[in-house]
Design a protein around this motif. Structure first.
Motif: not given
Length: 430
Positions: A162-166
């Motif tokens: 979630x932190x990198x891909x949203x």
């Protein structure tokens, strides 16, 4: 209701109360009707014969209200001055079979209404409100305005991407709120709970229109309290201002018949018996003409001289995403209401309509700003083009600039609501 006064925070205080008391379109129109009743308006039934007396009148249908004030001696062909708005907002609405759950959690099955910013509904304390239809055909409003439901977000430990891909949300799987514990999910539990809340007998409720809402109260925000955060500003901010304006002008002589038209279902296309693309407004206006002894010719003359302001919130320039806005049109909060323009008729404003709006703002001493969309991005729309096309009346799109539109909690300037209300008063007065 007293007339709104420019730069008087009392109007904004009252808006915050209106927002908190109106978690659904049904509550919004009930609260609008109550305010109009205090200003001398009376409800008329669509199933009764109408008489052509002067004074303030209104029609309620579901989540819509049409209210108008007939000045003493108004001719059948007297034109209207209409303020159009909508009462609905994007949210999560309860399905016909609401009781669900899994793995020891009891949940409520919901459907997505309109286009909400779905992430804004996560980890919020949610209430439940709406309209219940009883076995005898009557209806009751219900509002459980306390933490009852919650849509829990997945912990980051279980979704490292979630932190990198949203954040990616599946509308069916990820937005079903929890409201208790237990493996024994039983059909009818939620409705039985609401019957108990209202003191109704078991099995009295046979139909429902229910939706969730954040129970967090509207609040002033900022160093100098120059901002307001709250729910459903799109578009109860406009409904509230229009009610205040109509109440303020509902006495004495006027060259026009002032009208409030607050519709439901704008957020999903307006095609319903209570939406702007339905027959409600046209029917009310025509019946008013005919009740005053008018003919079809009088109706045509009245409509030809009518102007509608379609009042809906618009986009203030976002400090973190300024490149998403038109480079030369940057509406700011507390800069006054906005005039919305789109040459492809996503908004109904043209040059002559701009002149009507400019005259009203000048009379009220209210500054206004212009809004157009960035050419490389699609433009939203309102009830304005629908109203203009369906009824053949001049329509102008205006509103108040906000941030976080379609979030469960939106943001506006604290001065803009009463600036809008004052401009609407000037418009109704002609």
């Amino acid at each position: 209701m007293s007339a709104p006064h420019r730069l008087d925070r009392g109007h904004t205080d009252d808006l915050m109360s209106f927002l908190a008391a109106s978690p659904t379109p049904y509550h919004a129109v009930a609260n609008a009707a109550e305010r109009l009743e205090k200003a001398g308006f009376r409800q008329v039934s669509e199933t009764d014969a109408w008489e052509g007396s002067s004074g303030g009148k209104y029609v309620l249908r579901g989540g819509a209200i049409i209210a108008w004030y007939v000045p003493e001696g108004a001719a059948p062909h007297t034109p209207y001055r209409i303020i159009g708005a909508h009462t609905d907002s994007p949210n999560l609405r309860v399905k016909p079979l609401p009781d669900s759950g899994a793995h020891g959690w009891r949940q409520v099955a919901v459907e997505i209404y309109g286009g909400p910013l779905m992430n804004s509904w996560l980890d919020r304390d949610l209430g439940l409100a709406g309209r219940l239809t009883l076995r005898d055909g009557s209806t009751r409003l219900v509002n459980v305005d306390r933490p009852l439901l919650r849509v829990p977000q997945l912990a980051i430990h279980l979704d490292r991407a979630v932190s990198s891909d949203g954040l990616k949300l599946d509308k069916q799987r990820h937005l079903q709120p929890i409201w208790g514990l237990g493996d024994d999910v039983r059909d009818g539990d939620l409705i039985a709970f609401l019957e108990e809340e209202l003191g109704l007998g078991a099995g009295e409720v046979t139909g429902w229109d229910l939706m969730t809402h954040s129970v967090e109260a509207p609040a002033y925000l900022g160093r100098d309290n120059e901002l307001v955060a709250g729910p459903r500003m799109d578009n109860l901010l406009s409904v509230h201002a229009a009610v205040a304006a109509l109440a303020a002008v509902s006495s004495g002589e006027l060259p026009y018949i002032p009208v409030l038209a607050a519709f439901d279902h704008e957020e999903n296309g307006s095609q319903s018996d209570t939406g702007a693309d339905g027959p409600l407004l046209g029917g009310v206006l025509e019946r008013s003409v005919f009740a005053r002894g008018g003919s079809y010719e009088d109706r045509a003359r009245a409509f030809a001289g009518t102007v509608c302001l379609s009042s809906d919130t618009g986009h203030a320039v976002h400090p973190n995403y300024a490149e998403r806005h038109d480079p030369t049109h940057h509406p700011r909060v507390n800069g006054g209401p906005i005039l919305k323009v789109n040459v492809n008729n996503r908004y109904a404003t043209d040059g002559s309509g701009r002149a009507v709006w400019a005259a009203a703002c000048e009379k009220a001493g209210v500054p206004f700003q212009s809004f157009v969309s960035n050419n490389s991005m699609p433009c939203g729309t309102t009830i304005g083009p629908i109203t203009a096309a369906r009824h053949g009346i001049k329509t102008v799109d205006i509103g108040v600039a906000i941030l976080s539109m379609h979030s469960v909690r939106e943001l506006c300037g604290a001065d803009d609501p009463h600036l809008l209300a004052n401009a609407l008063v000037a418009f109704l007065e002609g």
